[in-house]
Design a protein around this motif. Structure first.
Motif, PDB file in Angstrom:
ATOM      1  N   CYS A  65     -11.470   1.676   6.351  1.00  0.00           N
ATOM      2  CA  CYS A  65     -10.444   2.327   7.160  1.00  0.00           C
ATOM      3  C   CYS A  65     -10.194   1.469   8.398  1.00  0.00           C
ATOM      4  O   CYS A  65     -11.123   1.162   9.140  1.00  0.00           O
ATOM      5  CB  CYS A  65     -10.900   3.729   7.566  1.00  0.00           C
ATOM      6  N   LEU A  66      -8.967   1.086   8.606  1.00  0.00           N
ATOM      7  CA  LEU A  66      -8.635   0.211   9.736  1.00  0.00           C
ATOM      8  C   LEU A  66      -8.550   0.965  11.057  1.00  0.00           C
ATOM      9  O   LEU A  66      -8.450   0.349  12.110  1.00  0.00           O
ATOM     10  CB  LEU A  66      -7.328  -0.525   9.463  1.00  0.00           C
ATOM     11  N   LEU A  67      -8.599   2.288  11.016  1.00  0.00           N
ATOM     12  CA  LEU A  67      -8.582   3.065  12.253  1.00  0.00           C
ATOM     13  C   LEU A  67      -9.982   3.380  12.768  1.00  0.00           C
ATOM     14  O   LEU A  67     -10.254   3.259  13.953  1.00  0.00           O
ATOM     15  CB  LEU A  67      -7.799   4.361  12.063  1.00  0.00           C
ATOM     16  N   CYS A  68     -10.883   3.786  11.865  1.00  0.00           N
ATOM     17  CA  CYS A  68     -12.215   4.193  12.323  1.00  0.00           C
ATOM     18  C   CYS A  68     -13.338   3.303  11.819  1.00  0.00           C
ATOM     19  O   CYS A  68     -14.459   3.400  12.296  1.00  0.00           O
ATOM     20  CB  CYS A  68     -12.492   5.644  11.937  1.00  0.00           C
ATOM     21  N   GLY A  69     -13.070   2.429  10.833  1.00  0.00           N
ATOM     22  CA  GLY A  69     -14.088   1.526  10.315  1.00  0.00           C
ATOM     23  C   GLY A  69     -14.942   2.110   9.207  1.00  0.00           C
ATOM     24  O   GLY A  69     -15.874   1.461   8.746  1.00  0.00           O
ATOM     25  N   ALA A  70     -14.651   3.322   8.756  1.00  0.00           N
ATOM     26  CA  ALA A  70     -15.440   3.941   7.681  1.00  0.00           C
ATOM     27  C   ALA A  70     -15.255   3.166   6.383  1.00  0.00           C
ATOM     28  O   ALA A  70     -14.168   2.678   6.083  1.00  0.00           O
ATOM     29  CB  ALA A  70     -15.013   5.389   7.485  1.00  0.00           C
ATOM     30  N   LEU A  71     -16.335   3.048   5.625  1.00  0.00           N
ATOM     31  CA  LEU A  71     -16.280   2.415   4.314  1.00  0.00           C
ATOM     32  C   LEU A  71     -16.184   3.519   3.273  1.00  0.00           C
ATOM     33  O   LEU A  71     -16.971   4.471   3.293  1.00  0.00           O
ATOM     34  CB  LEU A  71     -17.533   1.574   4.077  1.00  0.00           C
ATOM     35  N   VAL A  72     -15.217   3.413   2.380  1.00  0.00           N
ATOM     36  CA  VAL A  72     -15.007   4.433   1.348  1.00  0.00           C
ATOM     37  C   VAL A  72     -14.855   3.759  -0.009  1.00  0.00           C
ATOM     38  O   VAL A  72     -14.579   2.570  -0.100  1.00  0.00           O
ATOM     39  CB  VAL A  72     -13.761   5.302   1.649  1.00  0.00           C
ATOM     40  N   CYS A  73     -15.080   4.533  -1.070  1.00  0.00           N
ATOM     41  CA  CYS A  73     -14.884   4.045  -2.429  1.00  0.00           C
ATOM     42  C   CYS A  73     -13.390   4.076  -2.749  1.00  0.00           C
ATOM     43  O   CYS A  73     -12.733   5.087  -2.529  1.00  0.00           O
ATOM     44  CB  CYS A  73     -15.638   4.923  -3.425  1.00  0.00           C
ATOM     45  N   ALA A  74     -12.903   2.984  -3.273  1.00  0.00           N
ATOM     46  CA  ALA A  74     -11.487   2.905  -3.647  1.00  0.00           C
ATOM     47  C   ALA A  74     -11.391   2.823  -5.164  1.00  0.00           C
ATOM     48  O   ALA A  74     -11.926   1.907  -5.770  1.00  0.00           O
ATOM     49  CB  ALA A  74     -10.827   1.695  -3.007  1.00  0.00           C
ATOM     50  N   GLY A  75     -10.763   3.771  -5.771  1.00  0.00           N
ATOM     51  CA  GLY A  75     -10.558   3.749  -7.214  1.00  0.00           C
ATOM     52  C   GLY A  75     -11.774   4.137  -8.018  1.00  0.00           C
ATOM     53  O   GLY A  75     -11.790   3.944  -9.224  1.00  0.00           O
ATOM     54  N   SER A  76     -12.805   4.674  -7.410  1.00  0.00           N
ATOM     55  CA  SER A  76     -14.006   5.089  -8.144  1.00  0.00           C
ATOM     56  C   SER A  76     -13.943   6.574  -8.471  1.00  0.00           C
ATOM     57  O   SER A  76     -13.354   7.356  -7.742  1.00  0.00           O
ATOM     58  CB  SER A  76     -15.254   4.817  -7.298  1.00  0.00           C
ATOM     59  N   ARG A  77     -14.591   6.948  -9.551  1.00  0.00           N
ATOM     60  CA  ARG A  77     -14.609   8.351  -9.946  1.00  0.00           C
ATOM     61  C   ARG A  77     -15.676   9.143  -9.193  1.00  0.00           C
ATOM     62  O   ARG A  77     -15.612  10.361  -9.137  1.00  0.00           O
ATOM     63  CB  ARG A  77     -14.859   8.471 -11.442  1.00  0.00           C
ATOM     64  N   CYS A  78     -16.641   8.455  -8.600  1.00  0.00           N
ATOM     65  CA  CYS A  78     -17.773   9.146  -7.971  1.00  0.00           C
ATOM     66  C   CYS A  78     -17.353  10.016  -6.787  1.00  0.00           C
ATOM     67  O   CYS A  78     -18.006  11.008  -6.501  1.00  0.00           O
ATOM     68  CB  CYS A  78     -18.819   8.131  -7.517  1.00  0.00           C
ATOM     69  N   CYS A  79     -16.304   9.663  -6.118  1.00  0.00           N
ATOM     70  CA  CYS A  79     -15.912  10.380  -4.900  1.00  0.00           C
ATOM     71  C   CYS A  79     -14.642  11.200  -5.060  1.00  0.00           C
ATOM     72  O   CYS A  79     -14.079  11.658  -4.071  1.00  0.00           O
ATOM     73  CB  CYS A  79     -15.754   9.389  -3.749  1.00  0.00           C
ATOM     74  N   ARG A  80     -14.179  11.377  -6.270  1.00  0.00           N
ATOM     75  CA  ARG A  80     -12.962  12.168  -6.488  1.00  0.00           C
ATOM     76  C   ARG A  80     -13.244  13.653  -6.310  1.00  0.00           C
ATOM     77  O   ARG A  80     -14.252  14.176  -6.765  1.00  0.00           O
ATOM     78  CB  ARG A  80     -12.399  11.937  -7.881  1.00  0.00           C
ATOM     79  N   VAL A  81     -12.347  14.304  -5.618  1.00  0.00           N
ATOM     80  CA  VAL A  81     -12.412  15.757  -5.440  1.00  0.00           C
ATOM     81  C   VAL A  81     -11.027  16.301  -5.772  1.00  0.00           C
ATOM     82  O   VAL A  81     -10.041  15.898  -5.162  1.00  0.00           O
ATOM     83  CB  VAL A  81     -12.809  16.129  -3.988  1.00  0.00           C
ATOM     84  N   ASN A  82     -10.973  17.165  -6.758  1.00  0.00           N
ATOM     85  CA  ASN A  82      -9.694  17.746  -7.213  1.00  0.00           C
ATOM     86  C   ASN A  82      -8.678  16.668  -7.576  1.00  0.00           C
ATOM     87  O   ASN A  82      -7.493  16.799  -7.292  1.00  0.00           O
ATOM     88  CB  ASN A  82      -9.113  18.687  -6.163  1.00  0.00           C
ATOM     89  N   GLY A  83      -9.158  15.554  -8.137  1.00  0.00           N
ATOM     90  CA  GLY A  83      -8.280  14.468  -8.574  1.00  0.00           C
ATOM     91  C   GLY A  83      -7.910  13.468  -7.499  1.00  0.00           C
ATOM     92  O   GLY A  83      -7.297  12.451  -7.781  1.00  0.00           O
ATOM     93  N   ASP A  84      -8.270  13.742  -6.253  1.00  0.00           N
ATOM     94  CA  ASP A  84      -7.939  12.825  -5.156  1.00  0.00           C
ATOM     95  C   ASP A  84      -9.094  11.873  -4.903  1.00  0.00           C
ATOM     96  O   ASP A  84     -10.249  12.296  -4.769  1.00  0.00           O
ATOM     97  CB  ASP A  84      -7.661  13.594  -3.866  1.00  0.00           C
ATOM     98  N   GLU A  85      -8.792  10.575  -4.837  1.00  0.00           N
ATOM     99  CA  GLU A  85      -9.806   9.581  -4.508  1.00  0.00           C
ATOM    100  C   GLU A  85     -10.154   9.676  -3.022  1.00  0.00           C
ATOM    101  O   GLU A  85      -9.420  10.262  -2.235  1.00  0.00           O
ATOM    102  CB  GLU A  85      -9.288   8.181  -4.842  1.00  0.00           C
ATOM    103  N   GLU A  86     -11.272   9.062  -2.669  1.00  0.00           N
ATOM    104  CA  GLU A  86     -11.726   9.170  -1.285  1.00  0.00           C
ATOM    105  C   GLU A  86     -10.741   8.547  -0.291  1.00  0.00           C
ATOM    106  O   GLU A  86     -10.581   9.049   0.821  1.00  0.00           O
ATOM    107  CB  GLU A  86     -13.099   8.542  -1.126  1.00  0.00           C
ATOM    108  N   CYS A  87     -10.091   7.471  -0.666  1.00  0.00           N
ATOM    109  CA  CYS A  87      -9.105   6.853   0.248  1.00  0.00           C
ATOM    110  C   CYS A  87      -8.005   7.840   0.617  1.00  0.00           C
ATOM    111  O   CYS A  87      -7.581   7.902   1.773  1.00  0.00           O
ATOM    112  CB  CYS A  87      -8.478   5.610  -0.393  1.00  0.00           C
ATOM    113  N   VAL A  88      -7.556   8.592  -0.362  1.00  0.00           N
ATOM    114  CA  VAL A  88      -6.493   9.575  -0.124  1.00  0.00           C
ATOM    115  C   VAL A  88      -7.005  10.680   0.794  1.00  0.00           C
ATOM    116  O   VAL A  88      -6.348  11.069   1.756  1.00  0.00           O
ATOM    117  CB  VAL A  88      -5.985  10.173  -1.452  1.00  0.00           C
TER     118      VAL A  88
END
Length: 85
Positions: A59-82
């Protein structure tokens, strides 16, 4: 003469504000992308699932690292980036 002094000071403030570099809301990034990837993204764990992401995103605003395009962090079909956005 007093009015001119106030007006001149206001004008100087306006000029100084216009010439000042803009303040960026984004985190400071290294000059080279490979520095960011090698030192930051390859070793850090996802803030949501705790795993080292195969496809990391930063994340370019807060610096958090998130999974992009991975199934491990999907909630209700939304990826973590979203969700993070």
């Amino acid at each position: 003469l007093g009015r001119f002094d106030v007006g001149a000071r206001l004008s100087l403030r306006c000029i100084a504000a216009a010439l000042a570099p803009p303040v960026s809301p984004f985190i400071e990034l290294p000059a080279a992308y490979d520095e960011l990837y090698n030192s930051y993204m390859r070793r850090r764990k996802c803030t949501f699932c705790g795993c080292v992401p195969l496809q990391p995103a930063c994340c370019l605003l807060c610096g958090a690292l998130v999974c992009a395009g991975s199934r491990c962090c999907r909630v209700n079909g939304d990826e973590e980036c979203v969700r993070h956005a």
